[in-house]
Design an enzyme around this catalytic site. Structure first.
Site, PDB file in Angstrom:
ATOM      1  N   SER A 145       2.000  -0.314  -1.182  1.00 36.18           N
ATOM      2  CA  SER A 145       2.896  -1.292  -0.565  1.00 36.18           C
ATOM      3  C   SER A 145       2.103  -2.457   0.021  1.00 36.18           C
ATOM      4  O   SER A 145       1.387  -3.144  -0.680  1.00 36.18           O
ATOM      5  CB  SER A 145       3.761  -0.603   0.488  1.00 36.18           C
ATOM      6  OG  SER A 145       4.798  -1.446   0.933  1.00 36.18           O
ATOM      7  N   ASP A 305       4.146  -4.811  -3.973  1.00 42.01           N
ATOM      8  CA  ASP A 305       5.030  -4.070  -4.880  1.00 42.01           C
ATOM      9  C   ASP A 305       6.459  -4.578  -4.815  1.00 42.01           C
ATOM     10  O   ASP A 305       7.371  -3.963  -5.368  1.00 42.01           O
ATOM     11  CB  ASP A 305       4.968  -2.565  -4.607  1.00 42.01           C
ATOM     12  CG  ASP A 305       5.488  -2.177  -3.238  1.00 42.01           C
ATOM     13  OD1 ASP A 305       5.245  -2.934  -2.282  1.00 42.01           O
ATOM     14  OD2 ASP A 305       6.127  -1.118  -3.107  1.00 42.01           O
TER      15      ASP A 305
END
Length: 576
Positions: A145, A305
Site C-alpha cells: 500500500s 496500489d
C-alpha cells in the site's frame, strides 16, 4: 542456542538459498540484535495478510515467507472450497512484486489450484473486482500500500472479493503455523504451470469490464460538459493508478486534467517521494507546483496500489487545504445524495457503512437525508463483508462506505476501497460545485456551518521491533486493568472494549454488547460528546490513537481536539 540463532543457521546452511539473501545473512553474521529481529519470530499474518520489510529472515518479506503464506492459503482453500479451485493474483510496482506473485502462483499450481495472474501491474481494487468477476475462490494482492519503498506485502481476499476477516485469517494462520520448514516449499515454474493449465494470464478483458462499471457511476454529465476544461491535477505517486485514473477521467469528458509527468511512470523507488502516502502533504509537493502553474483548484493523488485517494483544494488566498479522509467522506456523501432523481423512495433501505474511528460528520450528512448509518470495526474488510451480506440477503442496499484513512467505496462491484472510482467521483463533484461557484473546500465549510464543526486527529505512537510490540501489549493491558475515568478534565461516560465485546457506562446502566467481532480496541466517549479510540495498528509497528471533537465554531472544536490529543497521549504513555 536461541531460537533466532537456530533459525539463522538453518537458513545460512540451506544450500539452495537465494544468493541475494545469502549475502545479507553473511553481513549480519555477528549482529545478534539484527539476527533476533529477523529470525526471533515469524512475520505475522495480520490484517488480511503479511506486510514487512523486504529482506532475509522469517520475520521479513522474501520469496520463502511468500511461499509459506501461499501454501497455508492453498491448504485452506482446498479444505473450504469446491473443485476446480482458482485464486486470482495481482501485484503493484514495488520491489519484488512480480517475483512474489509468480512464487505464489507456483505454490498454488503445485497444489492443484489454478492461478489467474495479471500480466502487468494493477491497482488493488482491480484484484478485488477480478475475484468476483472470475468467481475465484480467493485472491492475493502483492502490495504494501502506502508504506515506504523498503516494504512489500501479501494481502489475501476471499471469494466475496473482500479482504479476509478475522475468522478466516485465524484459520489461515493455523495452516501457516503447521508449516515447519518454509525453505523446503517448492512451487511449479511458470512454464510448467502454464503447460499444466494451472496458470492463466489475465489482463485487459478483466480491466475493461471493471472500467465499464466505474464509468457507470457517473450521472452528472451536463456539469462535466459545462466544465470539461476545469483545471485539475492528478498524480499516481509513481504507482498503479497511472493508467486507469487518466483513462476514466478522459472517457468521462474531463479535458482539463494535468498530470505530474515524472510521477506517471511506475517506479519501485517512488522517485523523490519518501513516503508515497496521499494522507501526507509532502506527497503533494510536485502536484501543488503544477497546480499553481496551471491555475488548478484541485490536486488529487493516489497511493501506489491506488486504493487510497487524497486531495488538496485551493483556498481564496491561493493556498491549498488538505482534505482529510473524514472530510472527503462527508463531501462524497453530500455529493452522492445531491444527485438528480435521488428521492426518499430510492434511498429507502440504503446504508452508509463507516468504521468506529471515522468522524461523525459524514454520518450527520447521511442521516439528515434519511440514510441509515452502520458502524464496523476498523478495516475495510468489515465494510466489504457487510456489502456481501447485504447483496446476498437483500436486507439493505449499500450506498457508500468509507474510513478515515482515505479509503472510500461507492460502487459495490468492488469490495475494497477504490481510488480509481473515487478519483472519478471527486472530479465529477468538482464539476458540479463549479456550477455553483464552489470548490471542495468552500462546500466543506458550508457543511460545517450546517452540521457543526468536527475536528479529528490521529496520534501514531511508533514502537518498533519486538520490544515495541511488547510495550503496545502492556499499554493495552494496563488500560483494561486500571480503566481511566477521566481524560484531562473530561469525564468518561462510556467505555467500549471491543476485545471483550462490551460497552460499560458510568451512569449505572447495564452493560451492552458491541455487536461487532472481538478486536483489540478501546473507545471512550466523553461527557461533551467527544470520543477517543485506541488500538494497535494491524499493518505497522504503531499504537494508533484517534481523537474526535465537535463544537458550534471552528476555534472551539480545534482547541478541544488539541487538548484531548495532549491529555490522551499523556495518559497512554504513562501506561505499560
Amino acid at each position: 542456542m536461541s531460537a533466532a540463532i537456530a533459525n539463522y543457521e538453518r537458513w545460512r546452511k540451506f544450500k539452495a538459498l537465494d544468493p541475494e539473501l545469502r549475502s545479507e545473512l553473511e553481513k549480519i553474521r555477528n549482529d545478534g540484535g539484527e539476527i533476533e529481529e529477523r529470525f526471533g519470530s515469524s512475520l505475522e499474518f495480520g490484517t488480511a495478510g503479511l506486510r514487512g520489510t523486504i529482506a532475509a529472515g522469517t520475520n521479513r518479506m522474501n520469496i520463502y515467507t511468500v511461499r509459506k503464506a501461499s501454501l497455508g492459503l492453498a491448504r485452506f482453500v482446498i479444505k473450504n472450497a469446491k473443485r476446480p479451485w482458482s485464486i486470482a493474483i495481482a501485484y503493484d510496482n514495488r520491489r519484488k512484486s512480480r517475483i512474489f506473485a509468480e512464487a505464489a502462483a507456483g505454490v498454488f499450481a503445485s497444489n492443484g489450484i489454478k492461478a489467474l495472474v495479471f500480466d502487468e501491474i494493477q491497482p488493488t481494487p482491480v484484484l478485488s473486482y477480478s475475484v468476483l468477476h472470475h468467481r475465484a475462490d480467493a485472491g492475493v494482492m502483492i502490495t504494501a500500500s502506502h508504506n515506504p519503498k523498503e516494504y512489500n506485502g501479501y494481502k489475501v481476499y476471499w471469494k466475496h472479493g473482500g479482504q479476509v476477516v478475522d475468522e478466516l485469517a485465524l484459520a489461515i494462520t493455523k495452516e501457516l503455523d503447521a508449516i515447519e520448514d518454509e525453505l523446503g516449499i517448492e512451487g511449479m515454474s511458470v512454464r510448467d504451470a502454464e503447460a499444466s493449465g494451472l496458470l492463466e494470464w489475465i489482463g485487459h478483458k478483466t480491466v475493461d469490464s471493471y472500467l465499464e462499471n466505474v464509468l457507470g457511476l457517473i450521472t452528472e454529465r451536463a456539469a462535466i460538459r459545462n466544465h470539461a476544461k476545469l483545471p485539475m491535477v492528478y498524480t499516481p505517486l509513481y504507482g498503479t493508478g497511472a493508467r486507469l485514473v487518466p483513462e476514466v477521467l478522459c472517457r468521462s469528458g474531463f479535458e482539463g486534467v494535468r498530470y505530474v509527468e515524472d510521477q506517471m511512470i511506475p517506479d519501485t523507488e517512488f522517485g523523490n517521494v519518501k513516503r508515497p502516502n496521499p494522507e501526507e502533504p509532502e506527497a503533494f509537493t510536485e502536484g501543488l507546483a503544477l497546480a499553481k502553474k496551471c491555475g488548478a483548484n484541485l490536486v488529487m493523488a493516489t497511493d501506489p496500489d491506488a486504493d487510497r485517494l487524497g486531495a488538496m483544494s485551493k483556498e481564496n488566498d491561493g493556498s491549498f487545504r488538505l482534505i482529510t479522509g473524514n472530510q472527503m467522506g462527508a463531501l462524497l456523501i453530500d455529493h452522492l445524495l445531491a444527485k438528480p432523481g435521488l428521492n426518499e423512495a430510492r434511498t429507502r433501505g440504503s446504508v452508509l457503512i463507516k468504521t468506529i474511528v471515522t468522524s461523525d460528520l459524514g454520518a450527520s450528512v447521511a442521516r439528515k437525508k434519511g440514510i441509515e448509518v452502520v458502524e464496523v470495526l476498523t478495516g475495510f474488510k468489515y465494510i466489504g463483508e457487510l456489502i456481501d451480506r447485504y447483496a446476498a440477503t437483500g436486507e439493505k442496499k449499500f450506498f457508500f462506505g468509507y474510513e478515515e484513512s482515505y479509503g472510500y467505496l461507492a460502487g459495490g462491484f468492488v469490495r475494497d476501497k477504490d481510488a480509481v472510482q473515487i478519483a472519478l467521483l471527486v472530479a465529477e463533484m468538482a464539476a458540479t460545485l463549479a456550477d455553483r461557484g464552489l470548490t471542495l473546500g468552500s462546500r466543506l465549510d458550508e457543511l460545517y456551518e450546517e452540521h457543526g464543526y468536527f475536528v479529528d486527529g490521529i496520534i501514531n505512537v511508533s514502537l518498533e521491533g519486538i520490544e515495541g510490540q511488547k510495550r503496545i501489549r502492556e499499554i493495552m493491558s494496563s488500560l483494561r486493568a486500571e480503566a481511566p475515568y477521566v481524560v484531562g478534565v473530561n469525564r468518561i461516560i462510556s467505555t467500549a472494549d471491543y476485545q471483550e465485546g462490551m460497552i460499560r457506562f458510568t451512569d449505572g446502566r447495564d452493560p451492552e454488547r458491541t455487536g461487532l467481532p472481538l478486536s483489540n480496541v478501546l473507545k471512550y466517549v466523553l461527557e461533551d460528546g467527544s470520543w477517543i479510540c485506541i488500538r494497535p495498528s494491524g499493518t505497522e509497528p504503531k499504537l494508533k490513537i484517534y481523537v474526535s471533537a465537535s463544537a458550534k465554531d471552528r476555534t472551539a472544536a480545534e482547541e478541544k481536539a488539541d487538548y484531548l490529543k495532549r491529555e490522551t497521549q499523556r495518559m497512554v504513555m504513562a501506561r505499560g
